[in-house]
Design a protein around this motif. Sequence first.
Motif, PDB file in Angstrom:
ATOM      1  N   ARG A   1      71.177  65.696-104.289  1.00  0.00           N
ATOM      2  CA  ARG A   1      72.342  65.738-103.651  1.00  0.00           C
ATOM      3  C   ARG A   1      73.335  65.445-104.843  1.00  0.00           C
TER       4      ARG A   1
ATOM      5  N   GLU B   1      66.268  63.690 -91.954  1.00  0.00           N
ATOM      6  CA  GLU B   1      67.776  63.354 -91.948  1.00  0.00           C
ATOM      7  C   GLU B   1      68.663  64.651 -91.470  1.00  0.00           C
ATOM      8  N   GLU B   2      68.262  65.477 -91.911  1.00  0.00           N
ATOM      9  CA  GLU B   2      69.054  66.879 -91.495  1.00  0.00           C
ATOM     10  C   GLU B   2      69.331  67.062 -89.873  1.00  0.00           C
TER      11      GLU B   2
ATOM     12  N   GLN C   1      63.686  64.525 -95.833  1.00  0.00           N
ATOM     13  CA  GLN C   1      64.986  65.360 -95.981  1.00  0.00           C
ATOM     14  C   GLN C   1      65.131  66.151 -94.508  1.00  0.00           C
TER      15      GLN C   1
ATOM     16  N   VAL D   1      65.577  63.124-102.825  1.00  0.00           N
ATOM     17  CA  VAL D   1      66.619  64.473-102.581  1.00  0.00           C
ATOM     18  C   VAL D   1      67.613  64.416-103.299  1.00  0.00           C
TER      19      VAL D   1
END
Length: 410
Positions: A240, A178-179, A175, A238
Amino acid sequence: MRTTDAIVIGAGQAGLAMSHCLAARGIDHLVLERGRVAERWRSERWDSLRLLTPNWMSRLPGWSYRGDDHDGFMTMSEVVAYLEGYAARAPVVTGVAVHALHRAPAGYRLETSAGTFAAPAVVIATGQCDVPHIPAMAAELPRAIHQVTPSGYRNPFLLPDGGVLVVGASASGVQIAEEIHWSGRPVTLAVGRHTRLPRRWRGRDILDWMDRAGVLTEPAEQVRDLSAARTQPSLQLVGRPHHASLDLGTLRAIGVRIAGRLAGIAGGRALLRDDLAETTAGAQRTLDRLLDRIGALADAEGAPDEAPPPTLAPFARTPSAIDLAAEGIRTVVWATGFRRDYAWLRVPVLDASGEIRHAGGVTPAPGLFVIGLRFLRRRNSNFLDGVGADAEALAGEVLAHLATKGRAAA
């Protein structure tokens, strides 16, 4: 000295569930919390993090999710509000740090920042995610490299300019990688053991299938290698709103560089193993076994057919070393898990690795219990959704212990 029948150390999900179950049995008790209720959810989580479990799985004894987005994923502020609501009737004493826990003639004595407490029964509820584990090799990094753990990371814009090396590919690592990538920084992800899962499969959230198939409530005594199960990496998921999956293939597709396990630091270089094929193959085998197990249930329920997530295509030759300065890497994120710090626990119940010895949360020391650890009694023992069953069982153990001390419940 303040005395009571039982003391719970920690006011997170485990401690609050324990408190509820003790209260239901009329056991006088206190919950001591070093900070505020749900302190780690407040101060040790990054800004965009959401629960990995859907909201309908936010089930604690006498308390559950009360919003209208049952299939969504709570933000951190929503988790805090959820636990604050649960704690409203609990005897929580905040701002009390436990410095030492000793045996005493009548049970246990706790030396704290607010004085001395005593009780014949104590429940340690400081949790699985206690202190970030930072490998010893971190000391070899150049001083110019900024180092941070998921507990200290907030968002990409608080990091120094430049590239980022994320070490660890479980839930937090993927996570954060990716961010940070979407913030415009080049990211390299050093991959170790991980557990790959799709977010949804055959019309349901993967955790829904695991729950319905009894995977999450699998008892510890039925697991072939409990020690290995307790050290498994966290699920590569994740939370979302659009229920998208996140794995190494997803990250590779957007431009994150995927590399093997970090083996060491030497001369300003990150040394990497050539083991990516091995670790991804291991994750694939675990995924295949799980889908085989829950596939029979999906078939029986007439769930829509869906192919399993495709096997990850082979990764191109990965680097054996990265010159951090030459590649402009100025930050290392240590997403390498957690350890438990029991330096304050002066009762001889720790094993050689520093973990509490217990059988389903009952330690060898009479009247001393632990809750909130991975696979305490079931696979989901450290989940928000799973700690309640353990609390119910351990509250019965506490009640039985107090009966031996002549302490009757109210």
